[in-house]
Design a protein around this motif. Structure first.
Motif, PDB file in Angstrom:
ATOM      1  N   ILE A 198       0.824  -1.113   0.241  1.00 58.47           N
ATOM      2  CA  ILE A 198       0.040  -0.124   0.008  1.00 58.47           C
ATOM      3  C   ILE A 198       0.728   1.237  -0.097  1.00 58.47           C
ATOM      4  N   ARG A 199       0.548   2.134  -0.923  1.00 61.98           N
ATOM      5  CA  ARG A 199       1.281   3.456  -0.899  1.00 61.98           C
ATOM      6  C   ARG A 199       1.682   4.162   0.385  1.00 61.98           C
ATOM      7  N   LEU A 226      -8.153   1.046  12.291  1.00 63.30           N
ATOM      8  CA  LEU A 226      -6.680   1.084  12.407  1.00 63.30           C
ATOM      9  C   LEU A 226      -6.022  -0.397  12.202  1.00 63.30           C
ATOM     10  N   ASP A 227      -6.728  -1.339  12.692  1.00 67.46           N
ATOM     11  CA  ASP A 227      -6.355  -2.786  12.608  1.00 67.46           C
ATOM     12  C   ASP A 227      -6.716  -3.199  11.092  1.00 67.46           C
ATOM     13  N   LEU A 228      -7.600  -2.657  10.401  1.00 67.01           N
ATOM     14  CA  LEU A 228      -7.867  -3.030   8.899  1.00 67.01           C
ATOM     15  C   LEU A 228      -6.427  -2.575   8.045  1.00 67.01           C
ATOM     16  N   ILE A 229      -5.919  -1.448   8.271  1.00 67.10           N
ATOM     17  CA  ILE A 229      -4.942  -0.838   7.724  1.00 67.10           C
ATOM     18  C   ILE A 229      -3.715  -1.581   8.113  1.00 67.10           C
ATOM     19  N   THR A 230      -3.550  -1.634   9.111  1.00 73.55           N
ATOM     20  CA  THR A 230      -2.035  -2.415   9.839  1.00 73.55           C
ATOM     21  C   THR A 230      -2.163  -4.228   9.274  1.00 73.55           C
ATOM     22  N   SER A 231      -3.346  -4.749   9.349  1.00 71.31           N
ATOM     23  CA  SER A 231      -3.240  -6.058   8.783  1.00 71.31           C
ATOM     24  C   SER A 231      -3.171  -6.073   7.300  1.00 71.31           C
ATOM     25  N   MET A 232      -3.469  -4.988   6.567  1.00 73.49           N
ATOM     26  CA  MET A 232      -3.104  -4.919   5.021  1.00 73.49           C
ATOM     27  C   MET A 232      -1.630  -4.589   4.912  1.00 73.49           C
ATOM     28  N   VAL A 233      -1.145  -3.897   5.484  1.00 70.60           N
ATOM     29  CA  VAL A 233       0.425  -3.731   5.252  1.00 70.60           C
ATOM     30  C   VAL A 233       1.081  -5.067   5.672  1.00 70.60           C
ATOM     31  N   THR A 239       0.901  -7.831   3.094  1.00 69.70           N
ATOM     32  CA  THR A 239       1.499  -7.662   1.794  1.00 69.70           C
ATOM     33  C   THR A 239       2.813  -8.292   2.021  1.00 69.70           C
ATOM     34  N   THR A 240       3.432  -8.324   3.076  1.00 69.06           N
ATOM     35  CA  THR A 240       4.771  -8.928   3.296  1.00 69.06           C
ATOM     36  C   THR A 240       4.638 -10.514   3.545  1.00 69.06           C
ATOM     37  N   TYR A 241       3.752 -10.974   4.745  1.00 67.25           N
ATOM     38  CA  TYR A 241       3.761 -12.036   5.037  1.00 67.25           C
ATOM     39  C   TYR A 241       2.506 -12.867   4.816  1.00 67.25           C
TER      40      TYR A 241
END
Length: 234
Positions: free
Chosen positions: A25-26, A142-149, A152-154
Motif C-alpha cells: 500500500i502506498r 486501524l487494525d484493517l490498515i495495519t493487517s493489510m500492510v 503484503t509481506t507475510y
C-alpha cells in the motif's frame, strides 16, 4: 460484542486484501488514513473525558491516576519493552518473510499491535457497560490498515491474529459485563474519564504531534479501582 466482531472481521478482510495486493500500500495512503484515525481518536477521547468527568465525584482523581499510573508504567518501562519487542520481531521484515519462521515473527508482531493498546482494553469495557462501540470501530479501522500492510509481506497467515484479538477483547468484555452490576457508577465515570485521556494520548501519537508513551499510562486505569477499594475498606 458487535464491536469486537467488527474488529475481528476487519483484520480478516485486511489480511485477505493485503495478501492479494502483494505490491503493498502506498505510503501516502497509509499516512492519510492514520492521520484520519489520529484525529478521530482525539475527538473520541475528549468526548469520553468531558462526558464522564462532568459526573465525577472526585475531580482530582484523574490527575492523580495519570500521575501514579504514569510513574508505575515508566518504572516498569512498559512502552520501551513493547517497542523493543515489536522492533525485534519486525526487523528486516522483507528478508525474514522469505526465511523459516518469518510468518511467525510477523504474526507475533501483529498480535502485539492489535491487542496491547488503550482501544483494545477500554473499547470492550465501554461496549459492555454502555453499549458504545465507537472505540472498537475506530480500532477496527486501524487494525484493517495495519493487517493489510503486514499481509503484503507475510501473506494471508496474518489472519490468524483475528481469533487472538477476539479472545483478548472478549475477556475484557466479559469481565466488564459480569462485574458491571457490582461496579459503582462513580467508579465507571472515573475509569472512562482516565481512558478518554489515554485515547487522546494515542491520537497525539498517531498524528506524530507528541509521543506520549501511552502504554506507560495504562496502569492509570487501575488507580481509580484501588482508590475505591481503599475508601470502601476505611
Amino acid at each position: 460484542m458487535i464491536g469486537t466482531i467488527v474488529n475481528t472481521a476487519c483484520i480478516l478482510i485486511g489480511s485477505l486484501t493485503g495478501s492479494l495486493l502483494k505490491k503493498g500500500i502506498r505510503p501516502q495512503v497509509q499516512k492519510v488514513m492514520f492521520t484520519a484515525m489520529g484525529l478521530a481518536a482525539l475527538g473520541l477521547g475528549f468526548n469520553a473525558f468531558t462526558s464522564h468527568f462532568s459526573q465525577s465525584s472526585y475531580p482530582v482523581l484523574f490527575i492523580v491516576s495519570l500521575a501514579i499510573g504514569g510513574l508505575a508504567g515508566t518504572a516498569l518501562d512498559l512502552d520501551g519493552r513493547f517497542k523493543r519487542l515489536v522492533d525485534r520481531h519486525s526487523k528486516n521484515e522483507a528478508e525474514e518473510s522469505k526465511a523459516k519462521g518469518g510468518l511467525a515473527k510477523g504474526l507475533s508482531t501483529c498480535i502485539l499491535l492489535f491487542c496491547i493498546g488503550t482501544f483494545s482494553i477500554v473499547g470492550p469495557m465501554n461496549s459492555a457497560l454502555y453499549g458504545d462501540n465507537t472505540f472498537l470501530y475506530t480500532n477496527a479501522t486501524l487494525d484493517l490498515i495495519t493487517s493489510m500492510v503486514f499481509a503484503t509481506t507475510y501473506g494471508i497467515g496474518i489472519a490468524f491474529a483475528a481469533p487472538v484479538l477476539f479472545c483478548w477483547q472478549g475477556l475484557f468484555y466479559l469481565i466488564a459485563l459480569l462485574a458491571g452490576s457490582i461496579i459503582p457508577e462513580a467508579l465507571i465515570h472515573e475509569i472512562v474519564s482516565v481512558g478518554g485521556i489515554l485515547i487522546v494520548a494515542s491520537g497525539l501519537s498517531l498524528l506524530e504531534i507528541k509521543d506520549c508513551k501511552s502504554l506507560n499510562l495504562i496502569p492509570s486505569l487501575l488507580v481509580p479501582v484501588l482508590f475505591f477499594l481503599i475508601i470502601q475498606v476505611f
